[in-house]
Design a protein around this motif. Structure first.
Motif, short mmCIF file in Angstrom:
data_model
loop_
_atom_site.label_atom_id
_atom_site.label_comp_id
_atom_site.label_asym_id
_atom_site.label_seq_id
_atom_site.Cartn_x
_atom_site.Cartn_y
_atom_site.Cartn_z
N THR A 156 0.82 -1.13 0.08
CA THR A 156 0.07 -0.01 0.07
C THR A 156 0.85 1.27 -0.12
OG1 THR A 156 -0.04 0.00 2.45
CG2 THR A 156 -1.84 -1.14 1.26
N PRO A 157 0.41 2.37 -0.63
CA PRO A 157 1.28 3.58 -0.78
C PRO A 157 1.22 4.36 0.59
CG PRO A 157 -0.90 3.83 -2.04
CD PRO A 157 -0.79 2.24 -1.54
N ARG A 158 2.23 5.02 0.96
CA ARG A 158 2.45 5.63 2.09
C ARG A 158 1.44 6.86 2.13
NH1 ARG A 158 7.78 8.56 2.83
NH2 ARG A 158 8.13 7.52 0.68
N ALA A 159 1.14 7.59 3.18
CA ALA A 159 0.45 8.63 3.21
C ALA A 159 1.25 9.84 2.65
CB ALA A 159 -0.10 8.67 4.64
N THR A 160 0.55 10.74 2.06
CA THR A 160 1.36 12.01 1.69
C THR A 160 2.06 12.52 2.85
OG1 THR A 160 -0.25 12.01 -0.12
CG2 THR A 160 1.15 14.07 0.41
N GLY A 161 3.06 12.91 2.61
CA GLY A 161 4.05 13.64 3.78
C GLY A 161 4.27 12.68 4.75
N ALA A 162 4.05 11.77 4.81
CA ALA A 162 4.57 10.60 6.06
C ALA A 162 6.10 10.43 5.68
CB ALA A 162 3.67 9.21 5.96
N PRO A 163 6.91 10.21 6.75
CA PRO A 163 8.02 9.92 6.62
C PRO A 163 8.32 8.57 6.30
CG PRO A 163 7.68 10.01 8.97
CD PRO A 163 6.50 10.48 8.12
N ALA A 164 9.72 8.08 5.64
CA ALA A 164 9.85 6.83 5.23
C ALA A 164 10.42 6.30 6.38
CB ALA A 164 10.93 6.75 4.13
N LEU A 165 9.72 5.15 6.75
CA LEU A 165 10.31 4.45 8.03
C LEU A 165 10.55 2.80 7.65
CD1 LEU A 165 7.16 5.57 10.53
CD2 LEU A 165 9.81 6.41 10.31
N SER A 166 11.21 2.50 8.37
CA SER A 166 11.43 0.80 8.33
C SER A 166 12.05 0.30 9.66
CB SER A 166 12.70 0.50 7.33
OG SER A 166 13.95 1.06 7.50
N LEU A 167 11.94 -1.05 9.75
CA LEU A 167 12.04 -1.51 11.35
C LEU A 167 13.70 -1.73 11.41
CD1 LEU A 167 11.06 -2.82 13.78
CD2 LEU A 167 11.30 -5.06 12.59
N LEU A 168 14.15 -1.02 12.49
CA LEU A 168 15.60 -1.45 12.74
C LEU A 168 15.78 -2.47 13.53
CD1 LEU A 168 18.60 -0.25 12.55
CD2 LEU A 168 17.97 1.16 14.66
N GLY A 169 14.94 -2.70 14.70
CA GLY A 169 15.01 -4.07 15.25
C GLY A 169 14.32 -3.84 16.45
N ALA A 170 14.15 -4.90 17.34
CA ALA A 170 13.59 -5.06 18.41
C ALA A 170 14.80 -4.97 19.81
CB ALA A 170 12.67 -6.20 18.83
N VAL A 171 14.40 -4.30 20.69
CA VAL A 171 15.51 -4.23 21.89
C VAL A 171 14.85 -5.25 23.07
CG1 VAL A 171 16.57 -2.66 23.47
CG2 VAL A 171 16.03 -1.87 21.32
N PHE A 172 15.66 -6.26 23.40
CA PHE A 172 15.51 -7.17 24.54
C PHE A 172 16.50 -6.59 25.83
CE2 PHE A 172 14.00 -11.14 22.13
CZ PHE A 172 12.92 -10.24 21.49
N ASN A 173 15.88 -6.33 26.92
CA ASN A 173 16.81 -6.25 27.94
C ASN A 173 17.23 -7.61 28.73
OD1 ASN A 173 16.54 -3.27 28.25
ND2 ASN A 173 14.35 -3.54 28.85
N VAL A 174 18.54 -7.74 28.81
CA VAL A 174 19.13 -8.90 29.11
C VAL A 174 19.87 -8.97 30.41
CG1 VAL A 174 18.75 -9.92 26.77
CG2 VAL A 174 21.05 -9.09 27.60
N ALA A 175 19.90 -9.92 31.28
CA ALA A 175 20.63 -9.88 32.46
C ALA A 175 21.99 -10.64 32.32
CB ALA A 175 20.04 -10.69 33.58
N ASP A 176 21.80 -11.73 31.23
CA ASP A 176 23.25 -12.33 30.92
C ASP A 176 23.47 -12.38 29.36
OD1 ASP A 176 25.22 -14.27 30.43
OD2 ASP A 176 24.38 -15.64 31.88
N PRO A 177 24.27 -11.54 29.09
CA PRO A 177 24.34 -11.07 27.66
C PRO A 177 25.26 -12.10 26.99
CG PRO A 177 25.74 -9.62 28.82
CD PRO A 177 24.79 -10.27 29.80
N GLU A 178 26.20 -12.77 27.57
CA GLU A 178 26.86 -13.74 27.18
C GLU A 178 25.99 -15.29 26.62
OE1 GLU A 178 30.07 -13.50 25.73
OE2 GLU A 178 29.88 -11.31 26.50
N ARG A 179 25.28 -15.52 27.35
CA ARG A 179 24.23 -16.56 27.34
C ARG A 179 23.38 -16.01 26.25
NH1 ARG A 179 20.18 -18.28 31.92
NH2 ARG A 179 19.43 -16.22 31.39
N GLU A 180 22.79 -15.06 26.30
CA GLU A 180 21.95 -14.51 25.13
C GLU A 180 22.68 -14.47 23.86
OE1 GLU A 180 18.20 -13.35 25.39
OE2 GLU A 180 18.81 -15.14 26.07
N LEU A 181 24.02 -14.01 23.74
CA LEU A 181 24.78 -13.70 22.39
C LEU A 181 24.86 -15.08 21.79
CD1 LEU A 181 27.23 -11.20 23.30
CD2 LEU A 181 25.40 -10.98 21.56
N GLY A 182 25.24 -16.27 22.86
CA GLY A 182 25.45 -17.72 22.37
C GLY A 182 24.35 -18.19 21.89
#
Length: 135
Positions: free
Chosen positions: A1-27
């Motif tokens: 569907t076309p973008r509304a006139t004047g609406a900025p171009a947007l795209s998803l960069l990513g989701a952010v998860f808060n993590v307690a153990d980054p090494e385990r999550e990275l693995g």
């Protein structure tokens, strides 16, 4: 569907998860799901780990945010799950099995799609979907 006139171009960069153990999550995301660490950013309040599936810096990814001293993560009803597309769901299920990581069964879904669910080590729900075979 076309973008509304004047609406900025947007795209998803990513989701952010808060993590307690980054090494385990990275693995988990690196070794089991095949993501790569694109950047590690030290901020005044913690560390951000930016993960990608490929080399395209414009493609959406996942950001793991680790802030020492942050209260324990509580999963509520606001976030349901992160849905990821996978090329070979059977191969991924086998890799998860070999690593001893629990997951739901691979199920047939509508229109020839296949899917399974699982949680990452910190309890974030994931839905993995394999596209229907082209005829």
């Amino acid at each position: 569907t076309p973008r509304a006139t004047g609406a900025p171009a947007l795209s998803l960069l990513g989701a952010v998860f808060n993590v307690a153990d980054p090494e385990r999550e990275l693995g988990f995301y690196r070794d089991l799901l095949g993501m790569t660490l694109a950047m590690k950013l030290e901020t005044g309040g913690g560390t951000e780990y930016m993960l990608r599936f490929g080399a395209d810096p414009a493609a959406a990814g996942l950001i793991l945010m680790h802030a020492p001293g942050r209260p324990a993560i509580a999963h509520g009803t606001g976030f349901s799950r992160l849905v990821l597309r996978v090329g070979d769901i059977d191969a991924l299920a086998a890799r998860l099995d070999a690593a001893g990581h629990a997951h739901g069964p691979v199920k047939d879904a509508a229109h020839g799609y296949r899917m399974m669910t699982l949680s990452d080590p910190e309890g974030y729900r994931l839905e993995l979907v394999q596209a229907a075979q082209r005829r």
